[in-house]
Design a protein around this motif. Structure first.
Motif, PDB file in Angstrom:
ATOM      1  N   GLU A   1       0.769  -1.271   0.072  1.00 24.93           N
ATOM      2  CA  GLU A   1       0.184  -0.018   0.129  1.00 24.93           C
ATOM      3  C   GLU A   1       0.853   1.236   0.167  1.00 24.93           C
ATOM      4  OE1 GLU A   1      -2.830   0.066  -0.658  1.00 24.93           O
ATOM      5  OE2 GLU A   1      -3.656  -2.043  -0.328  1.00 24.93           O
ATOM      6  N   GLN A   2       2.032   1.497   0.566  1.00 23.82           N
ATOM      7  CA  GLN A   2       2.868   2.372   0.694  1.00 23.82           C
ATOM      8  C   GLN A   2       3.445   2.847  -0.865  1.00 23.82           C
ATOM      9  OE1 GLN A   2       5.961   1.370   3.645  1.00 23.82           O
ATOM     10  NE2 GLN A   2       4.420   1.635   5.297  1.00 23.82           N
ATOM     11  N   LYS A   3       3.688   1.602  -1.372  1.00 21.72           N
ATOM     12  CA  LYS A   3       4.303   1.800  -2.819  1.00 21.72           C
ATOM     13  C   LYS A   3       3.053   1.936  -4.089  1.00 21.72           C
ATOM     14  CE  LYS A   3       7.941   0.502  -3.982  1.00 21.72           C
ATOM     15  NZ  LYS A   3       9.139   1.307  -4.191  1.00 21.72           N
ATOM     16  N   ALA A   4       1.940   1.654  -3.468  1.00 27.27           N
ATOM     17  CA  ALA A   4       0.735   2.049  -4.451  1.00 27.27           C
ATOM     18  C   ALA A   4       0.474   3.410  -4.060  1.00 27.27           C
ATOM     19  CB  ALA A   4      -0.413   1.142  -3.871  1.00 27.27           C
ATOM     20  N   SER A   5       0.397   4.022  -2.867  1.00 29.67           N
ATOM     21  CA  SER A   5       0.272   5.466  -2.604  1.00 29.67           C
ATOM     22  C   SER A   5       1.220   6.565  -3.463  1.00 29.67           C
ATOM     23  CB  SER A   5       0.537   5.519  -1.107  1.00 29.67           C
ATOM     24  OG  SER A   5       0.157   6.923  -0.702  1.00 29.67           O
ATOM     25  N   LEU A   6       2.352   6.188  -3.418  1.00 31.08           N
ATOM     26  CA  LEU A   6       3.441   6.755  -4.428  1.00 31.08           C
ATOM     27  C   LEU A   6       3.045   6.873  -5.830  1.00 31.08           C
ATOM     28  CD1 LEU A   6       6.671   6.037  -2.548  1.00 31.08           C
ATOM     29  CD2 LEU A   6       5.162   7.937  -2.026  1.00 31.08           C
ATOM     30  N   ILE A   7       2.732   5.659  -6.362  1.00 29.24           N
ATOM     31  CA  ILE A   7       2.330   5.680  -7.872  1.00 29.24           C
ATOM     32  C   ILE A   7       1.235   6.327  -8.155  1.00 29.24           C
ATOM     33  CG2 ILE A   7       1.468   3.832  -9.427  1.00 29.24           C
ATOM     34  CD1 ILE A   7       3.606   1.895  -8.209  1.00 29.24           C
ATOM     35  N   GLU A   8      -0.055   6.095  -7.380  1.00 32.01           N
ATOM     36  CA  GLU A   8      -1.087   6.809  -7.650  1.00 32.01           C
ATOM     37  C   GLU A   8      -1.147   8.357  -7.737  1.00 32.01           C
ATOM     38  OE1 GLU A   8      -5.725   6.594  -6.202  1.00 32.01           O
ATOM     39  OE2 GLU A   8      -4.308   5.985  -4.866  1.00 32.01           O
ATOM     40  N   HIS A   9      -0.215   8.895  -6.710  1.00 31.07           N
ATOM     41  CA  HIS A   9      -0.110  10.193  -6.311  1.00 31.07           C
ATOM     42  C   HIS A   9       0.524  10.916  -7.415  1.00 31.07           C
ATOM     43  CE1 HIS A   9      -1.897   9.561  -2.136  1.00 31.07           C
ATOM     44  NE2 HIS A   9      -2.268  10.870  -2.320  1.00 31.07           N
ATOM     45  N   TYR A  10       1.471  10.338  -7.644  1.00 31.62           N
ATOM     46  CA  TYR A  10       2.508  10.778  -8.916  1.00 31.62           C
ATOM     47  C   TYR A  10       1.705  11.017 -10.263  1.00 31.62           C
ATOM     48  CZ  TYR A  10       6.243  11.565 -12.232  1.00 31.62           C
ATOM     49  OH  TYR A  10       7.339  12.058 -13.073  1.00 31.62           O
ATOM     50  N   ALA A  11       0.879  10.182 -10.573  1.00 29.05           N
ATOM     51  CA  ALA A  11       0.085  10.262 -11.746  1.00 29.05           C
ATOM     52  C   ALA A  11      -1.165  11.239 -11.462  1.00 29.05           C
ATOM     53  CB  ALA A  11      -0.335   8.753 -12.119  1.00 29.05           C
ATOM     54  N   PHE A  12      -1.864  11.048 -10.519  1.00 26.03           N
ATOM     55  CA  PHE A  12      -3.151  11.887 -10.421  1.00 26.03           C
ATOM     56  C   PHE A  12      -2.716  13.230  -9.964  1.00 26.03           C
ATOM     57  CE2 PHE A  12      -5.240  14.006  -6.596  1.00 26.03           C
ATOM     58  CZ  PHE A  12      -6.553  14.080  -7.117  1.00 26.03           C
ATOM     59  N   LEU A  13      -1.656  13.604  -9.421  1.00 29.68           N
ATOM     60  CA  LEU A  13      -1.080  15.152  -9.070  1.00 29.68           C
ATOM     61  C   LEU A  13      -1.119  15.844 -10.571  1.00 29.68           C
ATOM     62  CD1 LEU A  13       0.406  14.764  -5.935  1.00 29.68           C
ATOM     63  CD2 LEU A  13      -1.977  15.419  -6.266  1.00 29.68           C
ATOM     64  N   HIS A  14      -0.192  14.963 -11.131  1.00 24.65           N
ATOM     65  CA  HIS A  14       0.250  15.445 -12.660  1.00 24.65           C
ATOM     66  C   HIS A  14      -0.933  15.891 -13.563  1.00 24.65           C
ATOM     67  CE1 HIS A  14       4.587  16.031 -12.908  1.00 24.65           C
ATOM     68  NE2 HIS A  14       5.010  14.480 -12.445  1.00 24.65           N
ATOM     69  N   GLN A  15      -1.894  14.979 -13.513  1.00 24.21           N
ATOM     70  CA  GLN A  15      -3.098  14.911 -14.204  1.00 24.21           C
ATOM     71  C   GLN A  15      -4.053  16.161 -13.565  1.00 24.21           C
ATOM     72  OE1 GLN A  15      -6.379  14.019 -13.843  1.00 24.21           O
ATOM     73  NE2 GLN A  15      -7.225  13.635 -15.792  1.00 24.21           N
TER      74      GLN A  15
END
Length: 601
Positions: free
Chosen positions: A66-80
């Motif tokens: 979940e920690q790894k997933a949190s970073l992945i999701e936020h990077y894409a979501f915040l850019h978009q």
């Protein structure tokens, strides 16, 4: 007049996402890492979650996933979110969503198999490792609502599709809606969703305000049936999921994770509609009288009582406002949230394609991020300190809780943010003995903090309740029906004090909260807790500061009722809400008295 493109915005106005990943390549590499972590967890624990030791090991492995997933999701979501017209970051977000759907599907067995253990084993897990206690509490509560593993996996794989309505709505609003510029007294005013929400609805010039509302409403109306169809897809999905999971009502389904009763939900809406309505009607009439308006229209509700006294606030001035306001919570708290400026947690830019409104989100193990659009209004300071309230809680929660137990109930989520808004008003009020400035501070508290949370979002909740009642009864709706429902709710609250016309009825199209379950009502619920805690702090600072900071550290350790008790507030009764409404009535009376004093002088 078009907004600037994202590439033309000064970097100092944007957030720095490199603490998440230095570049897209590093992010893409972690997609592969995450998939392997998920496969390893499934291989190690599927069918092997029957003892305390196995469950503890499984939860520890799940934390890493979940920690790894949190970073992945936020990077894409915040850019978009910063530019929804950029196809590259839209593609990255879709990749992230697909990977997260794979994760959720592959690990669908986990909750089911853990929950099938005896109460004794589950309790032993919580006792041996308290950081997992909230996970166990929730699993025990939803045991009877979990479906077969294959069904849960299928629903998880369908996650991006099932969550599509919110994406469609926000894209329509940010990327497709084209608002016409308007002319007042030979001056052309540029128009956009952000400009209306952040500037024109507060504009002191009556003609500008009305023309802006006309332009804004004209564009909304063009999209009402498309947005209504999108919203119907959302609520129909929620009703289907409620039925699949064995809930009698969509309300019960949506309130279950919040650990809140239907009675608490209804109480929040009905008390405010019936008891705060007359208070706000009284204030609306005062605005109309002060401005010499023959009638108060919906477009007039956000204007300042004394617009000539409303100061502009540049972004360079914002840190001073924030630091002074939060100093009541101590040096450590102040230093923590003030890092947001130097470390560029906040995206202040106004650019084409950017998500409207404001939000805070917190990738676990890094630091929070905040999106807003700075327009040099005092309202922007309120938005910023509100989101920093979320950020402060997120940081303290992460320091004291596992990622699996870091998210408090939605019922509590708006308490830290609105509490900070009250601190800002307190700071403004305490900085002067000038009655005009004191009145200004009181009106800012009423119109920024309470109007936003106790009126705007609460009326969203009242409207939303009407919609879900239709869905629970097997009905449906179109854009015209939603306008009818919204107009009915607005008229109930504002009575004869405000004209609620067809343009006002389109207000249901202005928020994405309807795609987040029963979220809108929690703004007033959180502010009820915040107001009572704030009043305690003003009366006796030292113990209440300690209690409030302890409350911020809780994460998901306690249910809403028990968590609020840590902050010194008993929400099991109507008393805190009734006391808050009484506090607002006293505030309106203070504003009226100061107005009379200023007029007589």
């Amino acid at each position: 007049m078009a907004l600037p493109n994202r590439k033309d915005v000064a970097s100092e106005l944007t957030w720095d996402l490199t603490p998440l990943y230095p570049n897209d390549k590093a992010w893409a590499k972690d997609l592969t890492v995450l998939k392997q972590l998920v496969k390893d967890l499934a291989a190690d624990f599927d069918g092997h979650l029957t003892t305390t030791a196995q469950i503890l090991s499984g939860l520890t492995a799940l934390e890493k996933v979940e920690q790894k997933a949190s970073l992945i999701e936020h990077y894409a979501f915040l850019h978009q979110a910063s530019d929804m017209t950029d196809p590259h970051y839209d593609h990255l977000l879709k990749q992230a969503e697909q990977t997260l759907a794979f994760k959720n599907a592959k690990l669908a067995f986990f909750d089911i198999q853990v929950s099938q253990n005896s109460t004794a084993i589950l309790d032993e897990v919580a006792t041996k490792e308290p950081r997992f206690a909230s996970v166990i509490r929730h699993l025990k509560a939803k045991q009877k609502h979990l479906l077969e593993p294959k069904t849960e996996a299928a629903l998880a794989l369908l996650g991006p599709t099932l969550n599509a309505p919110e994406k469609i709505y926000t894209t329509t609003r940010a990327a497709d809606m084209d608002f016409e510029d308007f002319v007042v007294d030979k001056t052309t005013y540029p128009m956009s969703f952000v400009l209306y929400e952040n500037t024109y609805q507060y504009h002191p010039n009556y003609k500008v305000r009305q023309k802006a509302f006309e332009s804004f409403s004209k564009t909304l109306k063009k999209y009402q049936d498309t947005v209504a169809a999108t919203y119907y897809t959302q609520v129909a999905k929620e009703k289907t999921l409620a039925t699949l999971r064995g809930f009698d009502s969509v309300f019960d389904y949506l309130l279950a994770d919040q650990e809140v009763t239907h009675e608490m939900f209804d109480r929040q809406i009905d008390l405010i509609l019936d008891k705060l309505g007359p208070v706000m009607q009284k204030y609306a009439k005062l605005i109309g009288k002060t401005h010499g308006l023959k009638q108060m229209n919906f477009a007039d509700l956000q204007i300042d009582l004394d617009p000539e006294f409303a100061p502009k606030v540049s972004l360079n001035e914002a840190p001073n406002y924030i630091k002074k306001a939060v100093s009541l919570l101590g040096d450590n708290y102040a230093k923590m949230v003030m890092r947001s400026f130097d470390e560029r947690w906040v995206d202040f830019a106004v650019n084409a394609g950017k998500e409207t409104g404001g939000f805070e989100t917190d990738p676990y193990g890094v630091h929070p991020y905040i999106l807003m659009s700075w327009t040099d209004e005092l309202a922007d300071v309120y938005t910023l300190i509100h989101e920093l309230g979320h950020a402060g809680q997120a940081l303290l929660t992460a320091q004291n809780n596992s990622i699996l137990g870091s998210d408090p109930s939605m019922y509590l989520i708006e308490a830290p943010s609105t509490f900070n808004e009250l601190l800002l008003t307190h700071s403004l009020e305490q900085s002067t003995t000038d009655p005009r400035m004191q009145r200004f501070a009181y009106t800012k508290m009423l119109t920024n903090t309470f109007y936003h949370n106790f009126v705007t979002h609460l009326l969203e909740a009242a409207f939303q309740r009407e919609v879900y009642q239709i869905i629970d009864a097997g009905g449906s709706f179109d854009g015209a029906k939603l306008c009818e429902l919204k107009q009915k709710v607005l008229k109930r609250f504002w009575g004869d004090a405000v004209v609620i016309d067809e343009r006002a009825a389109l207000t249901w199209m202005r928020q994405s909260h309807y795609y987040m379950g029963l979220y809108s009502y929690t703004y007033s619920a959180g502010l009820t807790i915040a107001t009572q805690a704030y009043l305690k702090l003003v009366a006796d600072p030292k113990p209440q500061v300690a209690a409030w900071l302890e409350f911020l550290k809780l994460g998901d350790q306690k249910t809403p009722v028990d968590a609020a008790k840590v902050a010194g507030v008993d929400i099991s009764t109507a008393a805190p809400l009734e006391n808050t409404i009484a506090f607002l009535d006293e505030t309106v009376e203070k504003i009226k008295a100061l107005t009379n004093q200023l007029e007589n002088n």
